[in-house]
Design an enzyme around this catalytic site. Structure first.
Site, short mmCIF file in Angstrom:
data_model
loop_
_atom_site.label_atom_id
_atom_site.label_comp_id
_atom_site.label_asym_id
_atom_site.label_seq_id
_atom_site.Cartn_x
_atom_site.Cartn_y
_atom_site.Cartn_z
N TRP A 216 0.92 -1.31 0.02
CA TRP A 216 -0.16 -0.02 -0.06
C TRP A 216 0.80 1.30 -0.02
O TRP A 216 1.94 1.37 0.68
CB TRP A 216 -0.86 0.05 1.19
CG TRP A 216 -1.56 1.32 1.19
CD1 TRP A 216 -2.46 1.94 0.19
CD2 TRP A 216 -1.31 2.51 2.16
NE1 TRP A 216 -2.86 3.18 0.65
CE2 TRP A 216 -2.24 3.50 1.81
CE3 TRP A 216 -0.37 2.50 3.22
CZ2 TRP A 216 -2.25 4.89 2.80
CZ3 TRP A 216 -0.44 3.98 4.01
CH2 TRP A 216 -1.38 4.88 3.62
N GLU B 178 -2.90 -2.56 -2.62
CA GLU B 178 -4.25 -2.25 -1.91
C GLU B 178 -4.80 -0.70 -2.36
O GLU B 178 -3.85 0.17 -2.54
CB GLU B 178 -3.60 -1.88 -0.36
CG GLU B 178 -4.94 -1.60 0.49
CD GLU B 178 -4.57 -1.45 2.04
OE1 GLU B 178 -3.62 -1.81 2.29
OE2 GLU B 178 -5.51 -0.95 2.76
N LYS C 104 -7.19 2.73 -2.52
CA LYS C 104 -7.89 3.36 -1.58
C LYS C 104 -8.29 4.64 -2.18
O LYS C 104 -8.29 4.98 -3.17
CB LYS C 104 -6.50 3.99 -0.70
CG LYS C 104 -6.88 4.88 0.45
CD LYS C 104 -5.80 4.81 1.50
CE LYS C 104 -6.13 6.05 2.56
NZ LYS C 104 -5.87 5.53 3.81
N ASP D 254 -9.59 -3.33 1.44
CA ASP D 254 -9.82 -2.75 2.61
C ASP D 254 -11.31 -2.26 2.63
O ASP D 254 -11.55 -1.29 2.12
CB ASP D 254 -8.76 -1.72 2.98
CG ASP D 254 -8.70 -1.04 4.34
OD1 ASP D 254 -9.87 -0.67 4.91
OD2 ASP D 254 -7.80 -1.00 4.93
N HIS E 218 -11.85 1.68 2.51
CA HIS E 218 -11.36 2.43 1.56
C HIS E 218 -12.41 2.93 0.13
O HIS E 218 -12.10 2.92 -0.74
CB HIS E 218 -10.39 1.77 0.83
CG HIS E 218 -8.98 1.81 1.96
ND1 HIS E 218 -7.78 1.50 1.38
CD2 HIS E 218 -8.98 2.33 3.02
CE1 HIS E 218 -6.94 1.57 2.67
NE2 HIS E 218 -7.64 1.85 3.32
N HIS F 204 -8.54 -6.35 4.31
CA HIS F 204 -8.49 -5.58 5.42
C HIS F 204 -9.76 -5.42 6.04
O HIS F 204 -10.41 -4.27 5.69
CB HIS F 204 -7.44 -4.34 4.95
CG HIS F 204 -6.24 -4.54 4.90
ND1 HIS F 204 -5.15 -3.68 4.66
CD2 HIS F 204 -5.35 -5.72 4.89
CE1 HIS F 204 -4.02 -3.95 4.80
NE2 HIS F 204 -4.07 -5.30 4.72
N ASP G 40 -12.66 7.15 5.95
CA ASP G 40 -11.78 5.84 6.33
C ASP G 40 -10.88 6.26 7.76
O ASP G 40 -9.79 6.32 7.91
CB ASP G 40 -10.64 5.77 5.07
CG ASP G 40 -9.68 4.96 5.70
OD1 ASP G 40 -9.97 3.93 6.19
OD2 ASP G 40 -8.55 4.80 4.71
N ASP H 290 -10.72 3.94 10.24
CA ASP H 290 -10.00 2.88 10.86
C ASP H 290 -10.69 2.70 12.05
O ASP H 290 -9.89 2.21 13.21
CB ASP H 290 -8.60 2.97 10.87
CG ASP H 290 -7.83 2.88 9.43
OD1 ASP H 290 -8.13 1.90 8.84
OD2 ASP H 290 -7.41 3.87 8.91
N ASP I 91 -7.51 -4.65 9.78
CA ASP I 91 -6.75 -3.24 9.66
C ASP I 91 -7.46 -1.93 10.18
O ASP I 91 -8.30 -1.30 9.58
CB ASP I 91 -6.24 -3.04 8.36
CG ASP I 91 -5.51 -1.74 7.99
OD1 ASP I 91 -4.97 -1.25 8.99
OD2 ASP I 91 -5.45 -1.33 6.67
C1 RNT Z 1 -3.85 2.69 5.01
C2 RNT Z 1 -4.05 1.07 4.58
C3 RNT Z 1 -2.83 0.37 4.90
C4 RNT Z 1 -2.61 0.79 6.35
C5 RNT Z 1 -1.61 -0.43 6.89
C6 RNT Z 1 -0.83 0.16 8.18
O1 RNT Z 1 -5.00 3.48 4.57
O2 RNT Z 1 -5.41 0.63 4.87
O3 RNT Z 1 -3.52 -1.03 4.67
O4 RNT Z 1 -3.61 0.73 7.24
O5 RNT Z 1 -0.65 -0.69 5.98
ZN ZN Z 2 -5.83 -1.27 4.83
#
Ligand code: RNT
Ligand code: ZN
Length: 417
Positions: free
Chosen positions: A185, A224, A226, A257, A260, A284, A292, A294, A324
């Site tokens: 990523w 990945e 985003k 993810d 994302h 993720h 986003d 998290d 994640d």
């Molecule tokens: C960031 C991505 C990525 C990170 C990690 C730390 O938006 O989701 O995966 O969260 O690599």
């Molecule tokens: Zn991620």
């Protein structure tokens, strides 16, 4: 809950599910097989051991709950404890900045498997498999463009780093006799309007081709996508469209993810579309709140639907499940367990869906019956099945884990500076 209650509740649940054609023992066996890749960065707010500064480069943690892991021993201790609260065998997902530097300053274009040897040994001792990630953020050369940087010196630095990471992952995979999944990523993007959208994407595509050229059978690479990064809101080089095209044409694993995508987008619906064109998915599992953010994964509709789509596509074996999120505002071990157990619950719930009957109704055009059974399935005694799995695997049942985490906080994390 005592043993008798758990067993009795399970027997009743088993019969109830059997009546609609679902074999609970089979679902349990499937769930027990399903490994979850525990993201090491939940232990320390994505800081790592390199510079010890807070994370930068498109992502950010919020909160200052005490007890963050400060060094490699503390990260490992937390992961070992987390393992005791989860049924099944799992994996640990390392980022390159969690290297065992042995007190030396080793830059990212210099790291090698030597810095991960102690992780390989630790994982073996603890019956864990490792996954890996290159780290393009939190570095003086991160800027807003890494692998997509037009400056050859910076771009080469990150290409070298990522190539080295693939070799480290290959060594991990060979040592553990199971492919190490390595995620790429990069935060690359622009804070404000750019007139070079194509140019940066072309560079990223070329950099990835160069990185992925080397054949490394002990590992599998994934990339990945985003929506945007913090401070990089106007443009993301590695957008969803970019990586869908890249993965489909190069036959590379796509990292999905769940945080994302646009807030109103149906992420579950992407599963079956992607799986027609990409070989595998790395997941993720996260929880976006308005963006986003998290947040800690919970058993909510988007996460449930997501795993239902995987099971309905008969594709659990084509997905690598990883977590994640990074919430620094609550007990970090607690956050781990809530998210990991919520993920297990979503998978189990998906495995317990009366799919054969639902598909029969659909094939017969029985729309009312299909909708009715989908509704009824929501209140089937799935919790009794999950309790039984935890009981059977000798880990805390139900809310019992809250007390275990409070005790660990008292004995361990509260004593950290
Ligand atoms: C960031 C991505 C990525 C990170 C990690 C730390 O938006 O989701 O995966 O969260 O690599
Ligand atoms: Zn991620």
């Amino acid at each position: 809950m005592n043993e008798q209650q758990i067993l009795k509740a399970y027997e009743i649940a088993k019969e109830r599910y059997a009546a609609i054609g679902v074999d609970t023992d089979k679902a349990i066996a499937e769930l027990e097989k399903q490994q979850i890749s525990l993201h090491c960065w939940q232990t320390d707010d994505v800081v790592g051991f390199e510079s010890k500064k807070e994370v930068s480069g498109g992502i950010r943690t919020t909160g200052h709950y005490p007890g963050r892991a400060n060094n490699i021993d503390e990260v490992r201790a937390d992961l070992e404890f987390v393992k005791t609260l989860l049924a099944g065998n799992h994996r640990v997902n390392l980022h390159a900045i969690y290297a065992d530097y042995g007190g030396k300053a080793i830059d990212r274009d210099q790291i090698g498997v030597e810095q991960f040897q102690s992780w390989i040994e630790w994982a073996k001792e603890n019956n864990l498999k490792l996954d890996f990630n290159s780290t393009s953020f939190s570095h003086p050369k991160s800027g807003s463009l890494s692998l997509a940087n037009p400056d050859p010196a910076i771009r080469e630095f990150w290409i070298e780093h990522t190539k080295r990471c693939r070799r480290i992952a290959d060594a991990m995979g060979k040592a553990q006799g199971d492919p190490c999944i390595m995620n790429i990523w990069v935060h690359d993007g622009q804070k404000d309007l750019t007139v070079n959208r194509l140019k940066y994407r072309q560079i990223l595509s070329d950099s990835l081709d160069e990185i992925l050229k080397e054949d490394l059978p002990g590992m599998k690479s994934c990339v990945e996508a985003k929506l945007f990064g913090i401070g990089l809101e106007s443009y993301t080089v590695g957008s969803m469209d970019f990586f869908e095209g890249y993965c489909a044409t190069r036959k590379v694993m796509y990292t999905l993810d769940t945080g994302h995508y646009e807030p109103t987008e149906n992420v579950a619906d992407k599963v079956s579309a992607l799986l027609l064109y990409v070989p595998e998915l790395m997941l993720h599992v996260s929880r976006p709140v308005r963006w986003d953010s998290d947040h800690v994964t919970i058993m909510n509709d988007p996460t449930l639907d997501f795993f239902k789509e995987l099971v309905r596509a008969d594709a659990l074996h084509r997905a690598h499940v990883g977590l994640d999120y990074f919430d620094a505002s609550i007990n970090r071990i607690g956050a781990y367990i809530i998210g990991a157990r919520a993920t297990q619950k979503c998978i189990l719930s998906a495995l317990l869906e009366p799919l054969a009957k639902l598909r029969e109704y659909e094939a017969n055009g029985q729309g009312f019956e299909r909708l009715a059974l989908l509704e009824e399935a929501k209140t089937l005694p799935f919790g009794a099945v999950y309790d039984y799995i935890n009981y059977k695997n000798n880990v805390p049942v139900g809310e019992e884990f809250i007390g275990c985490i409070e005790q660990y906080e008292k004995d361990v994390t509260s004593k950290r500076c």
